[in-house]
Motif scaffolding. Structure first.
Motif: not given
Length: 376
Positions: A37, A270, A289
């Motif tokens: 990420a 996420s 992330d």
């Protein structure tokens, strides 16, 4: 008062959500198939274990206490903890407890009745109002709920959540009060129907198989595709504790599971690992992330043997990965009203936050300014 048992229409059969071919495809994913990420996020929270009573007796859990030993935070303790969190710069009040206790917890219900509450969800509502008064945004994890219960609690919550854990029937959930995937999936669906920004996740290492993990991730994806409400999915490894003889999953198992999560889920959702439980550094290149809620003032009461890392440790983790670390609100930005989003954030459809939460974000006070500062 004890809630009535769930009816069949409040449950979701796991097999209704998962396509076998999609599972086979996901099982072919490796860490090499996903990318790291561009940033890591976390929320600064204060953790409030409202009660340790729970209807379930999962064999890996040290959080719940048996009837006669379960605790219930009194209102004055809740208020004091909230003030400590606000003074430490927290923005999130994380309310966690076991699923609504059953009729065995007579002392808990007697105490709630003495305080003027019908059940623990009524008490949670007032505790969330306390959090807003003290300048914190509530994020509640109160277990399996019906749609109408989620709709009511959404009035005073910036986001909510419940761990799916697994769609498999595992022995860790066995017993007369077993936790079932049908109820968990029903709650995730109900959150979508209620329009609640929602956090869920899977638990790795409770005798589920790799295929079970893939099926669990795809079940979450299917419900998110219907409602667009899942903001993050936690990939959490089980940890040894005084009640559990489950072994911590290997780093390789966690790497392949995180990679499957990143491949299974839309980019806007996420993938989170808890930094006090996971081999975080070894997982960042697999698509993580988010590092979840981290508290500078309270323990992780669900895993008390595993302390939260300090902020400087999170900064080192991010620095070693070559990515920035950014603090976030309990509501991910794509679910915020347009005036609070950064221009680069792809917004979710619909109106997600209720007026009370929108007013808190927009308030001309220290708390409102602290919230908005994280969105610059």
């Amino acid at each position: 008062m004890v809630r009535a048992p769930e009816t069949d229409d409040e449950r979701v059969a796991p097999e209704s959500l998962v396509d076998a071919a999609a599972v086979d495809d996901l099982l072919g994913v490796t860490p090499a198939d996903v990318e790291a990420a561009p940033e890591l996020t976390f929320a600064r929270n204060v953790f409030l274990p409202l009660t340790t009573a729970c209807r379930y007796t999962c064999t890996y859990c040290t959080f719940y206490d048996v009837p006669g030993e379960a605790t219930l935070m009194p209102p004055e303790a809740v208020r004091e903890q909230l003030r400590i969190g606000a003074d430490a710069g927290c923005t999130e009040a994380l309310f966690t407890f076991g699923d609504a206790p059953d009729e065995r917890y007579t002392a808990v219900y007697d105490q709630l009745d003495e305080w003027g509450y019908d059940d623990v969800l009524d008490y949670l509502y007032d505790a969330c109002e306390m959090a807003l008064d003290e300048g914190l945004l509530p994020h509640s994890n109160p277990g399996d709920l019906r749609e109408r219960e989620l709709e009511r609690l959404a009035e005073v919550n910036a986001s909510m959540g419940v761990m799916l854990e697994t769609t498999a029937d595992v022995d860790a959930h066995s017993g007369g009060r077993r936790k079932t995937p049908e109820r968990r999936l029903g709650t995730i669906r109900a959150a979508g129907e209620a329009g609640v920004p929602f956090t869920t996740g899977i638990l790795v290492g409770i005798d589920e198989t790799r295929r079970d993990r893939a099926e669990s991730l795809l079940a979450i994806r299917e419900l998110h595709e219907r409602y667009d409400h899942v903001q993050e999915v936690i990939v959490q490894n089980v940890v040894p504790n005084e009640r559990s003889d489950f072994e911590r999953p290997s780093v390789e198992t966690m790497r392949e599971t995180v990679a499957m999560a990143r491949a299974a889920l839309p980019p806007a959702v996420s993938v989170q690992v808890p930094p006090n439980l996971s081999p975080t550094r070894e997982l960042l290149d697999c698509g993580v992330d988010d590092l979840g809620g981290v508290s500078p003032v309270t323990d992780d009461y669900i895993n008390p043997d595993y302390a939260w890392p300090a902020l400087d440790e999170l900064e080192r983790i991010a620095s070693e990965a070559g990515v920035p670390l950014r603090e976030r609100l309990p509501t991910h930005e794509r679910y915020l009203p347009a005036e609070f989003r950064r221009g680069s954030v792809d917004p979710a459809a619909g109106t997600w936050l209720r007026p009370t939460i929108r007013d808190a974000l927009d308030a001309d006070d220290d708390a409102g300014r602290r919230y908005r500062a994280l969105l610059q």
